[in-house]
Design an enzyme around this catalytic site. Structure first.
Site, PDB file in Angstrom:
ATOM      1  N   SER A  78     -10.515  -2.791   5.787  1.00  8.03           N
ATOM      2  CA  SER A  78      -9.129  -2.356   5.566  1.00  8.03           C
ATOM      3  C   SER A  78      -8.412  -2.180   6.907  1.00  8.03           C
ATOM      4  CB  SER A  78      -9.157  -1.014   4.841  1.00  8.03           C
ATOM      5  OG  SER A  78      -7.868  -0.460   4.774  1.00  8.03           O
ATOM      6  N   ASN A 110      -3.976  -3.061  -2.968  1.00 10.15           N
ATOM      7  CA  ASN A 110      -3.927  -4.239  -2.111  1.00 10.15           C
ATOM      8  C   ASN A 110      -2.595  -4.955  -2.295  1.00 10.15           C
ATOM      9  OD1 ASN A 110      -4.636  -5.979  -0.146  1.00 10.15           O
ATOM     10  ND2 ASN A 110      -5.842  -7.322  -1.436  1.00 10.15           N
ATOM     11  N   THR A 115       0.907  -1.151   0.000  1.00 11.47           N
ATOM     12  CA  THR A 115       0.000   0.000   0.000  1.00 11.47           C
ATOM     13  C   THR A 115       0.940   1.193   0.000  1.00 11.47           C
ATOM     14  OG1 THR A 115      -1.759  -1.200   1.153  1.00 11.47           O
ATOM     15  CG2 THR A 115      -1.711   1.149   1.534  1.00 11.47           C
ATOM     16  N   GLY A 134       1.449  -1.582   4.779  1.00  8.53           N
ATOM     17  CA  GLY A 134       1.845  -2.721   5.611  1.00  8.53           C
ATOM     18  C   GLY A 134       0.713  -3.675   5.941  1.00  8.53           C
TER      19      GLY A 134
HETATM   20  N1  GLY Z   1      -5.373  -3.667   1.294  1.00  4.43           N
HETATM   21  C1  GLY Z   1      -4.805  -3.362   2.523  1.00  4.43           C
HETATM   22  C2  GLY Z   1      -5.762  -2.677   3.445  1.00  4.43           C
HETATM   23  O1  GLY Z   1      -6.697  -2.077   2.984  1.00  4.43           O
HETATM   24  O2  GLY Z   1      -5.600  -2.723   4.635  1.00  4.43           O
END
Ligand code: GLY
Length: 550
Positions: A430, A379, A359, A451
């Site tokens: 998320s 993602n 990210t 992360g």
């Molecule tokens: N795709 C990582 C998050 O949204 O936490």
């Protein structure tokens, strides 16, 4: 146990210092584009639009047009808010869409290629920010990235390594025809002609170009030819949503962070509030006791996160109960410094996180004191790896952030929760934690990181490093990090900075330590307002991250 509300004196800065304004992001090119917007009189929101889009070409690993994100802001007069431009499940989505005929998850379907793609939110996000707060014309904010795409972006050593490690899977998903199909070496220049054309059309025709116009038609046709689910109706219905941020007090700090559908703010609030009664500063940074305390609070908070949190437009989240002071106190009653609390005693195991660690985050403060903290994602690294050649950008695989089969172990033996099951038009849970912190009623810190599930612990530790352990912004960002997320019941340590003696002492107390995996935990990009009003950047040396200011 004593309630301690005093903190360390403010450390002298060791990072880049600026008098008035600053942008910190994953690439120097993007930070500079944001800063130039500020220099010509734009505000932090204009700079957010410009930086977000610049990252799509300068940092295609996670910067995007084909993904989504969250933005937390605080205006110079103290008004705080947040924007959710998270991707959504398409209308055709359903709970069992990633299960085979025997009811078992097929992970590739939610991780690779067109079937993994959620309806992108980034363009809606920047237009919504611009509509409400922008001061310069959108065309002026997009122009620097269009020029950058045409001029080309220099490949750094770290970027070349990343591209090489995803080369095979990109070829598997796309064939050998995409921009990244050739071997990229450090110092090469990547030009993004198709992305420049897409951005020019968006600049000329506005938001609807992406959601209803030629760009939408090209994208939907491209995805459907490859088995994807997104339709023109999905694109047309997408809206970014203003949400009340999570706001809480930690000692004399006021923390403003993202609310569901991100778990970031709620989980960080639980962790910090469970730790608050202890004198953390006197335990010392990275001692057995301070790591124990953080780990036990995180263990309990992640157990709640995984069970209770999801898209608030679809799920009733018991926010008041989860954040209630008595409840949090009771959660820590089973904690003792004498031994670890095994995760299976914290609650009935319900869910393991299945988020990737890729990210990107950027932090901005403008010359008037407006602050923006934004985290955006595809993602996975390069998202679904599917690169839309005619439009010039990667598509997300955010559908994998849903739990594909609630209540039943997935291929990793991990278990999903009902609150984050798939439904048409639902947003997937998320961990992104864009955060702004006030001290004495004034802007003090803008912070966030990539992360995946480690985002929340990395942001929490960065704040604690400055507040409790007296570090500068740059020291706090550079400091080694550790992570615990309830399940698996492991403390994950970064490779450097934690001695064998420390790990042995934790092992003796019953903690499980990761032995085989020594990853990087987060790439934090942050800004601290110094007591004299100047700004100190913290740009993470784990990446190519850069702070620039004036
Ligand atoms: N795709 C990582 C998050 O949204 O936490």
């Amino acid at each position: 146990m004593t309630l301690v509300s005093c903190s360390q004196p403010e450390a002298a800065p060791t990072g880049v210092v600026a008098e008035k304004a600053m942008v910190v992001s994953a690439r120097e090119e993007a930070s500079r584009i944001g800063l130039e917007v500020l220099r010509k009189g734009g505000n932090a929101f204009d700079a957010m639009v410009a930086t977000e889009i610049a990252l799509a070409s300068a940092y295609p690993f996670a910067g995007n047009l084909g993904g989504g994100g969250f933005m937390v802001y605080r205006t110079a007069d103290g008004e705080a808010g947040s924007l959710d431009y998270r991707e959504k499940a398409p209308l055709a989505a359903h709970k069992d869409m990633y299960l085979d005929s025997l009811g078992n998850p097929v992970p590739d379907l939610s991780r690779k290629g067109a079937t993994a793609v959620g309806v992108p939110g980034t363009i809606a996000g920047i237009f919504e920010v611009h509509r409400r707060f922008g001061s310069l014309p959108m065309s002026e904010l997009l122009a620097p990235t269009i020029e950058l795409c045409e001029r080309g972006v220099r490949v750094t050593e770290k970027q070349a390594e990343r591209l090489a490690s995803y080369f095979e899977v990109m070829a598997e998903v796309n064939g050998d025809s995409i921009l990244f199909a050739n071997d990229c070496q450090p110092g090469d220049t990547l030009r993004y002609a198709a992305l420049a054309r897409t951005l020019q059309r968006i600049s000329d025709n506005g938001r609807d170009e992406f959601y209803k116009g030629e760009t939408a038609r090209t994208l939907v046709g491209f995805l459907q030819e490859r088995g994807g689910y997104i339709t023109m109706e999905d694109m047309a219905r997408y809206q970014a949503v203003w949400r009340d941020p999570v706001v809480f007090q930690y000692k004399d700090l006021k923390v403003i962070s993202m609310a569901p559908p991100s778990s970031g703010g709620v989980t960080m609030q639980q962790i910090l509030r469970m730790m608050e009664p202890y004198d953390l500063a006197s335990m010392g940074q990275h001692t057995s006791r301070s790591i124990q305390l953080f780990t036990e609070a995180a263990r309990r908070a992640y157990a709640d996160r995984n069970y209770y949190l999801g898209d608030p437009d679809f799920v009733d989240i018991p926010m008041e109960e989860l954040l209630n002071a008595e409840y949090l106190k009771a959660r820590m009653k089973t904690f003792s410094f004498d031994s670890a609390t095994p995760s299976d005693q914290v609650s009935e195991g319900k869910l393991m996180l299945r988020e990737s660690e890729e990210t990107t985050h950027y932090s901005i403060v403008d010359q008037w004191g407006n602050a923006v903290s934004a985290t955006t994602t595809l993602n996975g690294a390069y998202g679904s790896k599917l690169y839309c050649t005619p439009l010039g950008f990667f598509l997300n695989n955010e559908m994998d952030d849903f739990s594909a089969k609630p209540g039943v172990p997935n291929m990793f033996g991990l278990i999903g929760a009902e609150a984050n099951s798939i439904a048409p038009e639902k947003r997937m849970l998320s961990s992104m934690t864009p955060t702004i912190v006030e001290r004495d009623g004034k802007l003090w810190m803008v912070v966030g990181t990539p992360g995946g599930s480690t985002i929340i612990t990395a942001v929490s530790q960065t704040i604690l490093n400055v507040y409790e352990f007296g570090q500068s912004m740059q020291q706090a960002v550079s400091a080694p990090r550790f992570h615990h997320q309830w399940l698996p019941d492991l403390i994950v340590f970064e490779p450097e900075g934690f001695s064998d003696a420390l790990k042995d002492s934790l092992r003796n107390l019953g903690y499980h330590i990761n032995e085989n995996r020594t990853p990087i935990i987060g790439k934090v990009d942050a800004i601290r307002v110094l007591p004299d009003g100047r700004l100190e950047g913290g740009a993470d040396p784990r990446g190519d991250d850069t702070a620039v200011g004036f």
